[in-house]
Write a protein that holds these residues in place. Structure first.
Motif, PDB file in Angstrom:
ATOM      1  N   ARG B 106      82.623  65.728   1.639  1.00 44.69           N
ATOM      2  CA  ARG B 106      82.943  64.451   2.286  1.00 44.69           C
ATOM      3  C   ARG B 106      82.701  64.521   3.802  1.00 44.69           C
ATOM      4  O   ARG B 106      82.175  63.587   4.397  1.00 44.69           O
ATOM      5  CB  ARG B 106      84.399  64.065   2.001  1.00 44.69           C
ATOM      6  N   THR B 107      83.064  65.642   4.410  1.00 45.89           N
ATOM      7  CA  THR B 107      82.855  65.784   5.848  1.00 45.89           C
ATOM      8  C   THR B 107      81.369  65.789   6.170  1.00 45.89           C
ATOM      9  O   THR B 107      80.935  65.193   7.151  1.00 45.89           O
ATOM     10  CB  THR B 107      83.501  67.085   6.371  1.00 45.89           C
ATOM     11  N   GLU B 110      80.101  62.384   6.095  1.00 47.06           N
ATOM     12  CA  GLU B 110      80.541  61.680   7.304  1.00 47.06           C
ATOM     13  C   GLU B 110      79.613  62.009   8.485  1.00 47.06           C
ATOM     14  O   GLU B 110      79.218  61.129   9.252  1.00 47.06           O
ATOM     15  CB  GLU B 110      81.981  62.069   7.660  1.00 47.06           C
ATOM     16  N   GLN B 113      76.543  60.148   8.185  1.00 48.99           N
ATOM     17  CA  GLN B 113      76.776  58.735   8.505  1.00 48.99           C
ATOM     18  C   GLN B 113      76.854  58.508  10.009  1.00 48.99           C
ATOM     19  O   GLN B 113      76.261  57.579  10.541  1.00 48.99           O
ATOM     20  CB  GLN B 113      78.086  58.265   7.859  1.00 48.99           C
ATOM     21  N   VAL B 114      77.591  59.362  10.698  1.00 46.56           N
ATOM     22  CA  VAL B 114      77.790  59.142  12.130  1.00 46.56           C
ATOM     23  C   VAL B 114      76.534  59.456  12.930  1.00 46.56           C
ATOM     24  O   VAL B 114      76.151  58.723  13.834  1.00 46.56           O
ATOM     25  CB  VAL B 114      78.976  59.986  12.650  1.00 46.56           C
ATOM     26  N   SER B 121      75.766  54.503   2.532  1.00 45.97           N
ATOM     27  CA  SER B 121      77.034  54.469   1.813  1.00 45.97           C
ATOM     28  C   SER B 121      77.184  55.786   1.065  1.00 45.97           C
ATOM     29  O   SER B 121      76.204  56.442   0.732  1.00 45.97           O
ATOM     30  CB  SER B 121      77.082  53.284   0.860  1.00 45.97           C
ATOM     31  N   LYS B 322      87.810  57.055   3.611  1.00 47.49           N
ATOM     32  CA  LYS B 322      86.857  56.109   4.181  1.00 47.49           C
ATOM     33  C   LYS B 322      86.584  56.313   5.654  1.00 47.49           C
ATOM     34  O   LYS B 322      85.496  56.039   6.129  1.00 47.49           O
ATOM     35  CB  LYS B 322      87.379  54.681   3.962  1.00 47.49           C
ATOM     36  N   ASP B 323      87.596  56.746   6.424  1.00 52.83           N
ATOM     37  CA  ASP B 323      87.370  56.809   7.866  1.00 52.83           C
ATOM     38  C   ASP B 323      87.666  58.205   8.419  1.00 52.83           C
ATOM     39  O   ASP B 323      88.080  59.108   7.704  1.00 52.83           O
ATOM     40  CB  ASP B 323      88.222  55.763   8.600  1.00 52.83           C
ATOM     41  N   ARG B 324      87.417  58.342   9.719  1.00 47.17           N
ATOM     42  CA  ARG B 324      87.600  59.610  10.398  1.00 47.17           C
ATOM     43  C   ARG B 324      89.001  60.186  10.198  1.00 47.17           C
ATOM     44  O   ARG B 324      89.174  61.351   9.883  1.00 47.17           O
ATOM     45  CB  ARG B 324      87.322  59.410  11.909  1.00 47.17           C
ATOM     46  N   GLN B 325      90.034  59.322  10.352  1.00 46.22           N
ATOM     47  CA  GLN B 325      91.403  59.807  10.255  1.00 46.22           C
ATOM     48  C   GLN B 325      91.662  60.427   8.882  1.00 46.22           C
ATOM     49  O   GLN B 325      92.216  61.509   8.780  1.00 46.22           O
ATOM     50  CB  GLN B 325      92.413  58.661  10.478  1.00 46.22           C
ATOM     51  N   ALA B 326      91.228  59.706   7.841  1.00 42.83           N
ATOM     52  CA  ALA B 326      91.477  60.194   6.488  1.00 42.83           C
ATOM     53  C   ALA B 326      90.765  61.523   6.258  1.00 42.83           C
ATOM     54  O   ALA B 326      91.329  62.446   5.661  1.00 42.83           O
ATOM     55  CB  ALA B 326      91.017  59.153   5.472  1.00 42.83           C
ATOM     56  N   ASP B 328      89.795  63.672   8.530  1.00 46.01           N
ATOM     57  CA  ASP B 328      90.422  64.685   9.365  1.00 46.01           C
ATOM     58  C   ASP B 328      91.688  65.203   8.689  1.00 46.01           C
ATOM     59  O   ASP B 328      91.958  66.399   8.670  1.00 46.01           O
ATOM     60  CB  ASP B 328      90.746  64.068  10.729  1.00 46.01           C
TER      61      ASP B 328
END
Lengths: 358, 365
Positions: B106-107, B110, B113-114, B121, B322-326, B328
């Motif tokens: 997942r990382t 990410e 994606q970034v 997606s 879905k997002d950075r926080q999750a 992290d």
């Protein structure tokens, strides 16, 4: 039997994975090479972008778009409305800021460059003396503005008259404890652009400019250099041109009674390239030249340091050096003692060769 | 009890080097510098070294159990705690393997994606990647080992890019040494854990190694290679960034790619990140293999079934992050659990196991 299916499926998946994304083709996008920002009305920014257009006959035109907005990217959206192709900033070479904006602080403006992964870390930054949009309105030679400006800065760094600078180094100095950044200041002349001054920053705020001629001294005090040149007035009407000057800087920190005592040692060596009064000779002429040069550089360097101290700007990272020798260093304390510190410069010049004539 | 494995499925002991190293280097190395500097400042390179020493001891402990049992983790658990409790503990351990694979994949998505494709997606990418993982793991441990070898050797050239940031490096930044309290440096060790994790998969593939005693030295070497690599990256990062700058950089290693200048390539990040897929692939494969092998051993199901379960579960569980926080948070969980597994659970397990064995051996004799 299961395996028979697997291989074609995997292959299919690998190839199909390229399909989901928007593809950017070089002919269908506009590559922004220079961005410039002026201060607009009520807190807005006037953003200008410059885009090279490559014509079929190999000539290059430069297109400009300008608009006003609160945010850099809001600006970009407005600019997109003017351009026939989408603007893409992956090829950005130079970012320009007006003096007014720099005085108010660049950190918030640079955040955009830092946050965007498509922007390189070695983008050049510069302050413009005058109107940024006006400077960008003109094409200065037969190359694109971005290449023109980045070559201008690069060339000056290579000839050691401008200290190394780029986005990464600016941020590095700005975010370093005990060091302040600087940027070159450029000015539009009639048909060309010139680096006229060095802008000193306190934090991210532009404070004052020093003459570009002091760039040599500035570079020597902030680090090592390898290939500079220097003109020395030796005696009346007798000038010496010294080339291939190498310099090593060493900052000595001593704490005799709690208060740091700092000596900046500069070790220079070089080669005599030109001497316009060959009849004026003496016994130890090379030694005399060395002595004279040592004295001159020392006076100039101390003058420059004192000026920075008066402004409370630590462009040479002296605070950083003190911090590296002390475990109790704090930023607040340093800022109060820095202007009154006794900083000495000791210069040693060694002229190794005098060309092929005696 | 001894776990029997066909000779033709075994791997030679020196390949353990690649299995250990490949599963360790994953997404951790992209961003561990910031986490460790948060705790131990620029003394954090000492933490990296300490973690290297700590890991080396843990490997020694694992070998002491594995060599005695001549089996895998499942067997050790059963010997130490009996069948029921042992199996429950094994399942918990397997979930941990699974979470490792999930966090890494997942990382990585990410990062893609970034840095490369903001519109990408998760769905198609994960589908393609997991298809490949299925294909490799279905080939058995020998195929996985082959991928591990490839995943270490091919991207090795990325080390050379360390030369570019060196031009902007100021090693004075590392001074003064020991400006942080020992407790902070130890906290730094905890933060490095995520980047060192994964070598506990050794507990699963151990029965597949030919000449097990000889493989110990290769496992240690593989681990120390990781330590040296991390040390190098950490020191260069600290010299390249100023403290404050590092504190606000999410992926320092990738940001350092941005300074790379080559005449034939404008942006090196794109090459770096694409090459990184090769580093991620064995990482996920080894974890997934360990997970599916564990399912087979605990529940006596076909390993194919276990593999299918793990691939589908990975696919579904990836979606909520879905997002950075999750993401992290996920990494933090895996890191914290991993830390306690390494430095608390495994030593305790070793003590219990050796005591039980001693008592039982005495009984039998």
């Amino acid at each position: 039997m299961k395996r028979k299916w697997l291989i074609p499926i995997v292959i299919l998946l690998l190839f199909l994975s390229g399909c989901g994304n928007e593809v950017e083709i070089i002919d269908d996008i506009s590559l922004v090479t220079v961005v410039g920002y002026d201060k607009g009305e009520d807190g807005k920014l006037i953003g200008t972008v410059s885009i090279p257009i490559y014509n079929p006959d190999f000539s290059i035109n430069t297109e400009q778009y300008t608009s006003q907005a609160h945010l850099i990217n809001e600006n970009r959206d407005k600019l997109n409305a003017q351009s026939s192709k989408p603007l893409v900033s992956g090829k950005l070479l130079v970012a320009l800021y007006s003096k007014e904006l720099a005085r108010e602080g660049l950190a918030d403006l640079l955040d955009n460059l830092r946050r965007d992964p498509s922007i390189a870390a070695n983008v050049y930054l510069a302050i413009v003396d005058g109107n940024v949009k006006e400077l960008m309105d003109k094409q200065y030679s037969n190359v694109d503005l971005g290449i023109f400006l980045s070559r201008l800065i690069e060339q000056n760094i290579k000839t050691e008259s401008l200290p190394k600078t780029n986005l990464h180094l600016f941020l590095n100095d700005y975010l370093e404890e005990g060091k302040d950044p600087f940027l070159p200041i450029i000015k539009k002349r009639k048909d060309t652009v010139e680096i006229t001054q060095l802008g000193l920053f306190k934090g991210d705020n532009y404070v004052e400019a020093i003459n570009y001629k002091a760039g040599f001294m500035f570079k020597g005090l902030s680090g090592n250099f390898k290939n500079a040149s220097y003109t020395l007035k030796f005696k009346k009407d007798a000038y010496v041109f010294i080339q291939n000057l190498k310099s090593k800087r060493k900052v000595e920190v001593k704490h005799p009674d709690g208060r740091p005592q700092i000596t900046v040692n500069l070790n220079l060596n070089g080669i005599i390239k030109e001497y316009n009064r060959t009849k004026v000779t003496g016994k130890n002429i090379v030694t005399d030249i060395e002595k004279k040069m040592e004295k001159e550089i020392q006076v100039k360097a101390e003058e420059l340091i004192r000026r920075c101290q008066e402004l409370g700007v630590d462009s040479f990272g002296i605070g950083e050096k003190v911090r590296q020798h002390s475990r109790s260093w704090t930023k607040e304390e340093w800022q109060t003692i820095y202007p009154e510190l006794d900083i000495k410069v000791s210069v040693k010049v060694d002229i190794q060769e005098s060309g092929v004539t005696k | 009890m001894k776990v029997q494995v066909n000779d033709q499925n075994k791997i030679s002991p020196n390949l353990v080097f690649f299995l250990i190293h490949a599963v360790q280097v994953g997404v951790g190395i992209l961003g561990f510098q910031r986490y460790i500097a948060e705790k131990a400042g620029y003394d954090a390179w000492i933490s990296v070294l300490l973690a290297g020493i700590g890991g080396s001891i843990i490997i020694k402990i694992m070998y002491s159990m594995l060599l005695k049992e001549e089996g895998d983790l499942i067997e050790i658990h059963r010997t130490a705690f009996g069948n029921t409790i042992g199996n429950i503990l094994s399942v918990l351990f397997l979930i941990y393997y699974f979470m490792m694979a999930l966090a890494v994949l997942r990382t990585y998505i990410e990062v893609v994606q970034v840095w490369m494709f903001p519109q990408l997606s998760i769905f198609p990418y994960a589908f393609a990647f997991l298809g490949l993982v299925y294909y490799i793991v279905a080939g058995g441990i020998r195929t996985v080992t082959g991928i591990a070898f490839m995943g270490v050797v091919f991207p090795l050239y990325l080390i050379l890019t360390i030369v570019f940031p060196l031009r902007y490096a100021d090693f004075g930044d590392l001074l003064p040494i020991f400006s942080h309290a020992p407790i902070d440096i130890l906290a730094g060790v905890k933060s490095t854990t995520l980047s060192y994790l994964g070598f506990t998969t050794l507990l699963m593939y151990f029965p597949f190694i030919n000449d097990k005693r000889k493989s110990h030295i290769w496992a240690q070497l593989g681990f120390q290679f990781t330590t040296i690599l991390y040390l190098l990256v950490a020191v260069v990062t600290f010299a390249f960034f100023s403290k404050e700058q590092l504190a606000t950089t999410i992926w320092p290693t990738l940001t350092m790619f941005k300074i790379v200048e080559m005449p034939f390539v404008e942006r090196f990040e794109y090459i770096g990140i694409s090459s990184w897929a090769l580093i991620i692939l064995p990482n996920v494969c080894i974890s997934v293999w360990a997970f599916s092998r564990g399912l087979k051993r605990v529940f006596h199901m076909q390993q194919y079934t276990g593999l299918k379960i793990s691939i589908i579960a990975l696919f579904i569980l990836m979606l909520p992050f879905k997002d950075r926080q999750a993401i992290d948070q996920l990494n933090n969980y895996v890191s914290t659990i991993g830390f306690y597994v390494l430095y608390a659970y495994i030593p305790c397990l070793a003590v219990v196991y050796h005591v039980v064995r001693k008592v039982r051996d005495k009984h039998e004799a």
